[in-house]
Design an enzyme around this catalytic site. Structure first.
Site, PDB file in Angstrom:
ATOM      1  N   GLU A  19       0.817  -1.211   0.000  1.00 16.17           N
ATOM      2  CA  GLU A  19       0.000   0.000   0.000  1.00 16.17           C
ATOM      3  C   GLU A  19       0.855   1.267   0.000  1.00 16.17           C
ATOM      4  OE1 GLU A  19      -2.426  -3.113   2.386  1.00 16.17           O
ATOM      5  OE2 GLU A  19      -0.316  -2.585   2.058  1.00 16.17           O
ATOM      6  N   HIS A 665      27.777  -5.801 -14.712  1.00 12.56           N
ATOM      7  CA  HIS A 665      27.276  -4.510 -14.231  1.00 12.56           C
ATOM      8  C   HIS A 665      27.231  -4.542 -12.715  1.00 12.56           C
ATOM      9  CE1 HIS A 665      24.894  -0.937 -13.623  1.00 12.56           C
ATOM     10  NE2 HIS A 665      23.985  -1.638 -12.964  1.00 12.56           N
ATOM     11  N   CYS A 667      26.052  -2.109  -9.172  1.00 10.70           N
ATOM     12  CA  CYS A 667      25.270  -0.970  -8.676  1.00 10.70           C
ATOM     13  C   CYS A 667      26.103  -0.115  -7.728  1.00 10.70           C
ATOM     14  CB  CYS A 667      24.013  -1.467  -7.961  1.00 10.70           C
ATOM     15  SG  CYS A 667      22.749  -2.097  -9.085  1.00 10.70           S
ATOM     16  N   GLU A 689      27.450   2.235 -11.686  1.00  8.80           N
ATOM     17  CA  GLU A 689      26.646   3.416 -11.379  1.00  8.80           C
ATOM     18  C   GLU A 689      27.561   4.486 -10.773  1.00  8.80           C
ATOM     19  OE1 GLU A 689      22.433   2.726 -10.031  1.00  8.80           O
ATOM     20  OE2 GLU A 689      23.321   0.850  -9.369  1.00  8.80           O
ATOM     21  N   HIS A 718      17.462   6.464 -11.493  1.00 12.00           N
ATOM     22  CA  HIS A 718      16.562   6.384 -10.344  1.00 12.00           C
ATOM     23  C   HIS A 718      15.767   7.671 -10.154  1.00 12.00           C
ATOM     24  CE1 HIS A 718      19.728   3.372  -9.538  1.00 12.00           C
ATOM     25  NE2 HIS A 718      18.717   2.666  -9.107  1.00 12.00           N
TER      26      HIS A 718
END
Length: 778
Positions: A19, A665, A667, A689, A718
């Site tokens: 939620e 790759h 992060c 990144e 992002h």
């Protein structure tokens, strides 16, 4: 025996049906008002508090809830907002001097508006988890001041709601807050920051004391202060900072401070400092630091509360409650300590909400598992067993469940075990060294300098998600769904060709998640329907569960890659997830070493790599964004991990010919302490990144003289903002200053799955134009 109570350090924020994700994203889109978001958030907090109270937990956390990230919350509470976001405590338009929600989200996500265009703050992994935090930024003249009411409002909310449980506010501790942040130079300065974050401690502590005094004035008696940096190797200066901090706070505020440590054992120097601190209690992780119990019990004075983190807060397996009772029960019974608390090892943020939602899991597997709500029951049951309440029937049921798992034929595969045992050193090495491979690949691929590519995924639109849901619901046939996916792949290839990208991808429209997609096709994995956990902000992932030996029954990606390659003359990358990332981003079996499971995964990926090459793939990317995430927090334990992690990657990639280019790759990470291991992977190209750090992360590759090719991310995926071409050019030129231009690739920071086409195409167009411009000027 002293008093034995139960406590929880933190609870999942996202809600049983995610939620919070839906509410926050609706707010960002403008379809949810501030009041709508506040109402949903309050409802979730009340539900979580009530769940813990009804489970019988004595001490429950408050202020562990967050709309994006708890470290960002702490920065905002302290008024630690970089000037570029347009807020200061002296803002004459802000009489309350509180940071508005718009600024909070701008810090997290960046912002493009008529008033300003600012990038998001840097983000990195939270210790060795798959959670990401926003990195606080400090300047030399940094000021601090209370700039958020959140912790006070949520304390009052919990106090009014709870009747039998006691709420305890949770704050990130001042020393960890500073050590997790970064010192920044003043704007437009070419010089370094010239100071260390710990230099700011004397300015920061009065604000912490003010926060604690205000909580006390509202009726709080205890506070949980998280100092997770205490399980890492700390400098003498940092240890002195801990002594100074807690002596200062003890003298200037009245709350009982319980320091919470987690994610590992306390090194001896850190424990030595802790034993003398004027604090009320200490929480220790006895899952990842199982051997520290006796040392901590002996070191911590008997008038201090000792919180025993014995229920695993980071994995989903049912706890071995009989064994835990047998181990800690006698220690608690014989101790002269005033009080013990039974607790999960860390916040339950890292596990799914409720196993009861999983009505499609088979009975046997369900019986082996425990999610956050079930772990509350384990905490309470363990306390009952330790104090001697009648719990024998429940402990016997737990023992039967554990025995069932150990003896299940679903767990062990002799063929997989034999294949691992037969591995040789030749299986871990490419046929030639990188220099020879580089020459062969350049002839084979014919790429320009500064070749452009993307990391793998393209936008998962509403139409894509709807088609997937319809297929899973039986509303679309397999043929209809595959036809839909081929249309999306065709469109994606055409878009990439029109943009001028050099190495293409098929877009990954068939994949829900970079681990889940593969796990669904591998033996030894099981999947949940509602096992979501927060990765960052509104980004939630549903990690698979590895319960048995892993085997690949059939190819997983070959057909989609081959189809995409038929549509274009440009090379299309085969896209795979590496063994360490699959390990790190799954809930892993705890009945054998992680290194063994990693090698099972490596062999499965190796089979897929070989099939892709056989089918004509010239470029194959094996993503390992989680390599550093698995790095042990203590220096002494890192060498062993990196050895088997590198070997697993090499097993997965080493079987191909010299002409086949292997990409990987990674992060957001600090690469300095693993740069040798990254080189040892022996990948031909690594993309990383770097845009949020303004290419700072490339320094490690430069100093090490990294031998292979690098694609530093030139814009932040992002954030929804489209970067200016000049921003990309600045980053590319920074990269070219430290990395040989012949070794540079041009790519975004990460996959584009979470973005929309309306921002993806303009950003990639500018990226390609920037690459062409720097290509011409080099």
């Amino acid at each position: 025996m002293g008093k034995v109570s139960t406590a929880v350090l933190g609870y999942p924020r996202i809600g049983r049906q995610r939620e919070l994700k839906r509410a926050v994203e609706a707010f960002w889109k403008g379809t949810y008002s501030f009041n709508d978001l506040a109402t949903t958030s309050a409802k979730l907090r009340r539900s979580h508090l009530t769940t813990m109270e009804e489970a019988g937990v004595d001490i429950v956390p408050c202020n562990d809830f967050s709309l994006y990230d708890h470290v960002l919350d702490m920065a905002v509470l302290l008024g630690c907002v970089p000037l570029k976001y347009g807020w200061t405590s002296s803002d004459s338009t802000n009489s309350a001097k509180m940071v508005p929600l718009s600024t909070y989200f701008a810090m997290a996500r960046g912002l493009t508006s008529e008033e300003m265009t600012v990038p998001a703050m840097e983000m990195t992994k939270w210790f060795d988890t798959n959670y990401h935090y926003i990195v606080p930024e400090f300047v030399a003249d940094q000021s601090f001041g209370i700039s958020s009411r959140k912790v006070f409002d949520e304390w009052m909310e919990a106090r009014q709601l709870l009747s039998s449980s006691s709420p305890r506010p949770v704050l990130l501790g001042p020393v960890s807050f500073l050590l997790l942040g970064k010192a920044k130079a003043e704007a437009n300065s070419d010089r370094g920051a010239g100071f260390a974050p710990l230099d700011l401690l004397s300015r920061l502590l009065p604000v912490y004391a003010e926060i604690l005094k205000k909580l006390a004035s509202l009726g709080a008696t205890d506070v949980q202060i998280d100092e997770p940096m205490l399980v890492t190797n700390l400098s003498d200066r940092a240890l002195e900072a801990y002594k100074f901090t807690y002596a200062y706070l003890a003298e200037r505020q009245p709350l009982n401070i319980v320091i919470a440590t987690y994610f590992g054992a306390l090194p001896a120097p850190n424990l030595s400092v802790l034993r003398s601190l004027p604090i009320h209690g200490l929480h220790v992780d006895l899952v990842r630091g199982a051997l520290q119990l006796e040392a901590v019990e002996e070191a911590l004075p008997a008038d201090k509360v000792l919180s025993l983190g014995v229920i695993d807060g980071r994995n989903v397996w049912k706890s071995d409650l009989p064994s835990i009772t047998a181990r800690i029960g006698p220690i608690v019974a014989a101790s002269s300590r005033c009080s013990f608390q039974i607790s999960p090892s860390c916040s339950l943020l890292h596990v799914p909400m409720d196993l009861d939602l999983e009505d499609k899991l088979d009975t046997e597997l369900r019986d082996w598992l425990a999610f956050a709500q079930q772990k509350l029951g384990e905490v309470v049951l363990l306390r009952q067993a330790i104090v001697g309440d009648d719990s024998s029937a429940l402990l016997e049921a737990c023992a039967a469940s554990l025995a069932s798992r150990r003896s299940s034929s679903r767990v062990n595969n002799p063929d997989v075990q034999a294949r691992v045992a037969a591995l040789t050193e030749n299986d871990k090495r490419r046929g030639s060294d990188y220099r020879r491979r580089k020459h062969a690949q350049r002839q084979h691929l014919g790429l320009p300098s500064f070749p452009t590519t993307t990391i793998g995924s393209f936008p998962q639109t509403v139409a894509v998600r709807k088609a997937r849901a319809s297929f899973r619901a039986g509303e679309l046939s397999k043929e209809q769904y595959e036809s839909f996916l081929k249309q999306r792949i065709t469109e994606c290839i055409r878009r990439q060709e029109n943009l001028g990208l050099d190495v293409l991808v098929h877009g990954e429209f068939e994949r829900t998640d970079m681990v889940e997609y593969f796990g669904e096709q591998l033996d030894g994995f099981v999947f949940t329907g509602f096992g979501w956990v927060q990765s960052y902000g509104s980004r939630c992932v549903k990690p698979p569960i590895i319960f048995g030996d892993v085997r690949r029954p059939a190819s997983m990606t070959v057909d989609w890659t081959v189809f995409a390659q038929t549509l274009t003359s440009r090379p299309v990358k085969g896209m795979l997830t590496g063994p360490i990332t699959m390990l790190q981003w799954s809930f892993v079996r705890n009945d054998q070493p992680r290194s063994t499971t990693a090698m099972h995964l490596a062999l499965a990926i190796r089979d897929e790599v070989m099939d892709l090459e056989k089918a004509g793939a010239k470029v194959i990317q094996i993503d390992e964004p989680a390599l550093r995430e698995g790095l042990p927090l203590l220096q002494a334990e890192r060498g062993a991990y990196l050895k088997w992690a590198v070997e697993a990657f090499r097993v997965s990639s080493a079987g191909v010919a010299d002409e086949t280019q292997i990409h990987t790759h990674m992060c957001y990470s600090e690469f300095n302490d693993i740069i040798e291991a990254i080189a040892a992977l022996d990948a031909d190209v690594i993309s990383i990144e770097t845009s949020r750090s303004q290419m700072e992360l490339l320094d490690a590759f430069c100093r090490f003289k990294y031998p292979s090719e690098i694609g530093p991310g030139v814009y932040d995926i992002h954030s929804p903002r489209v970067p200016a071409k000049d921003e990309i050019l600045v980053l590319l030129r920074k990269a070219a200053d430290v990395i040989p231009p012949s070794n540079l690739w041009v790519n975004p920071d990460c996959g584009l799955k979470t973005r929309g086409w309306e921002e993806t195409e303009p950003a990639l167009k500018l990226m390609v134009e920037a690459a062409q411009e720097i290509r011409q000027s080099s």
